[in-house]
Design a protein around this motif. Sequence first.
Motif, PDB file in Angstrom:
ATOM      1  N   GLN A 132      15.915 -13.354 -72.949  1.00  0.00           N
ATOM      2  CA  GLN A 132      15.140 -12.279 -73.490  1.00  0.00           C
ATOM      3  C   GLN A 132      14.647 -12.790 -74.909  1.00  0.00           C
ATOM      4  O   GLN A 132      15.396 -13.241 -75.745  1.00  0.00           O
ATOM      5  CB  GLN A 132      15.896 -10.969 -73.543  1.00  0.00           C
ATOM      6  CG  GLN A 132      16.136 -10.737 -72.062  1.00  0.00           C
ATOM      7  CD  GLN A 132      16.947  -9.195 -72.319  1.00  0.00           C
ATOM      8  OE1 GLN A 132      16.516  -8.131 -71.631  1.00  0.00           O
ATOM      9  NE2 GLN A 132      17.808  -9.009 -73.019  1.00  0.00           N
ATOM     10  N   ILE A 133      13.518 -12.116 -75.463  1.00  0.00           N
ATOM     11  CA  ILE A 133      13.013 -12.745 -76.581  1.00  0.00           C
ATOM     12  C   ILE A 133      12.547 -11.370 -77.461  1.00  0.00           C
ATOM     13  O   ILE A 133      11.864 -10.379 -76.927  1.00  0.00           O
ATOM     14  CB  ILE A 133      11.897 -13.638 -76.484  1.00  0.00           C
ATOM     15  CG1 ILE A 133      12.060 -14.892 -75.913  1.00  0.00           C
ATOM     16  CG2 ILE A 133      11.250 -13.611 -77.846  1.00  0.00           C
ATOM     17  CD1 ILE A 133      10.948 -15.540 -75.220  1.00  0.00           C
ATOM     18  N   LEU A 134      12.910 -11.076 -78.650  1.00  0.00           N
ATOM     19  CA  LEU A 134      12.258 -10.259 -79.680  1.00  0.00           C
ATOM     20  C   LEU A 134      11.160 -10.902 -80.667  1.00  0.00           C
ATOM     21  O   LEU A 134      11.930 -12.086 -81.310  1.00  0.00           O
ATOM     22  CB  LEU A 134      13.504  -9.625 -80.413  1.00  0.00           C
ATOM     23  CG  LEU A 134      14.404  -8.826 -79.818  1.00  0.00           C
ATOM     24  CD1 LEU A 134      15.617  -8.518 -80.736  1.00  0.00           C
ATOM     25  CD2 LEU A 134      13.770  -7.696 -79.374  1.00  0.00           C
ATOM     26  N   ILE A 135      10.212 -10.561 -80.845  1.00  0.00           N
ATOM     27  CA  ILE A 135       9.348 -11.223 -81.685  1.00  0.00           C
ATOM     28  C   ILE A 135       9.577 -10.757 -82.945  1.00  0.00           C
ATOM     29  O   ILE A 135      10.029  -9.661 -83.505  1.00  0.00           O
ATOM     30  CB  ILE A 135       7.938 -10.862 -81.438  1.00  0.00           C
ATOM     31  CG1 ILE A 135       7.607 -11.343 -79.895  1.00  0.00           C
ATOM     32  CG2 ILE A 135       6.907 -11.566 -82.621  1.00  0.00           C
ATOM     33  CD1 ILE A 135       5.946 -10.910 -79.568  1.00  0.00           C
ATOM     34  N   TYR A 136       9.963 -11.745 -83.948  1.00  0.00           N
ATOM     35  CA  TYR A 136      10.180 -11.721 -85.228  1.00  0.00           C
ATOM     36  C   TYR A 136       8.878 -11.664 -86.335  1.00  0.00           C
ATOM     37  O   TYR A 136       8.506 -12.935 -86.579  1.00  0.00           O
ATOM     38  CB  TYR A 136      11.130 -12.745 -85.851  1.00  0.00           C
ATOM     39  CG  TYR A 136      11.797 -12.395 -87.256  1.00  0.00           C
ATOM     40  CD1 TYR A 136      11.635 -11.207 -87.805  1.00  0.00           C
ATOM     41  CD2 TYR A 136      12.653 -13.336 -87.749  1.00  0.00           C
ATOM     42  CE1 TYR A 136      12.319 -11.122 -88.975  1.00  0.00           C
ATOM     43  CE2 TYR A 136      13.108 -13.486 -89.022  1.00  0.00           C
ATOM     44  CZ  TYR A 136      12.979 -12.085 -89.790  1.00  0.00           C
ATOM     45  OH  TYR A 136      13.565 -11.939 -90.999  1.00  0.00           O
ATOM     46  N   ASN A 137       8.289 -10.465 -86.508  1.00  0.00           N
ATOM     47  CA  ASN A 137       7.034 -10.349 -86.964  1.00  0.00           C
ATOM     48  C   ASN A 137       7.005 -10.271 -88.631  1.00  0.00           C
ATOM     49  O   ASN A 137       7.000  -9.370 -89.039  1.00  0.00           O
ATOM     50  CB  ASN A 137       6.191  -9.498 -86.238  1.00  0.00           C
ATOM     51  CG  ASN A 137       4.743  -9.442 -86.406  1.00  0.00           C
ATOM     52  OD1 ASN A 137       4.118 -10.468 -86.526  1.00  0.00           O
ATOM     53  ND2 ASN A 137       4.007  -8.350 -86.378  1.00  0.00           N
ATOM     54  N   VAL A 138       7.201 -11.500 -89.085  1.00  0.00           N
ATOM     55  CA  VAL A 138       7.442 -11.636 -90.417  1.00  0.00           C
ATOM     56  C   VAL A 138       6.648 -12.553 -91.363  1.00  0.00           C
ATOM     57  O   VAL A 138       6.625 -12.496 -92.512  1.00  0.00           O
ATOM     58  CB  VAL A 138       8.999 -11.922 -90.480  1.00  0.00           C
ATOM     59  CG1 VAL A 138       9.572 -13.443 -90.239  1.00  0.00           C
ATOM     60  CG2 VAL A 138       9.429 -11.780 -92.114  1.00  0.00           C
ATOM     61  N   VAL A 139       5.960 -13.578 -90.494  1.00  0.00           N
ATOM     62  CA  VAL A 139       5.235 -14.619 -91.287  1.00  0.00           C
ATOM     63  C   VAL A 139       3.893 -14.122 -91.770  1.00  0.00           C
ATOM     64  O   VAL A 139       3.157 -13.735 -91.000  1.00  0.00           O
ATOM     65  CB  VAL A 139       5.289 -15.773 -90.483  1.00  0.00           C
ATOM     66  CG1 VAL A 139       4.492 -17.181 -91.242  1.00  0.00           C
ATOM     67  CG2 VAL A 139       6.593 -16.371 -89.963  1.00  0.00           C
TER      68      VAL A 139
END
Length: 180
Positions: A132-139
């Motif tokens: 499972q994946i969580l997108i780390y929307n930080v860049v």
Amino acid sequence: MTDLTGVIPPATTPFDAAGDIDFAAAGRQIDWLIGEGAHGVAVGGSTGEGQTLEAEEFRDLVQAAADVAGGRAPVIAGIITDSTREAVRRGRLVRDLKVAALQVTPVHYLFRPGDDAMVEHFRTLAGETGQQILIYNVVPWTYLSPALLLRIMDEVPAVIGVKQSAGDLKLLADLMADVK
């Protein structure tokens, strides 16, 4: 699949004087976070210096966190890399460590890959790791719009959520308004 709910704080990665991970201190921190009521812990993200760790250090940190958590709370493994290839490599390294999900930044270069390439990044990662994946929307320079985040979650079922970390409350509100 593990349901991820509640407060899941990021853990720091403690280092000793020689610059090596202090696994005993990391374990005490994980134990304390869970003991204080955290619903899970995230290791190896930006707070955990994940972008500075070698792949094997990352794996060992995730293993230590999973061992200390001992099933009391889910562990999320943060992956911050510059390529799909390295993200897949790290995802495979922790595949058998009982992590609840991978928390993964979009691919980030000096240029922003197109939307189709972003979707393919997460599709490849999901297919190659089975996680499972969580997108780390930080860049900042590869920040994903609410529309693209929703597209990725629609086209890649293994992407189960987003850690929205850019500090733009308007974009967060737009994402929340569009989630079905």
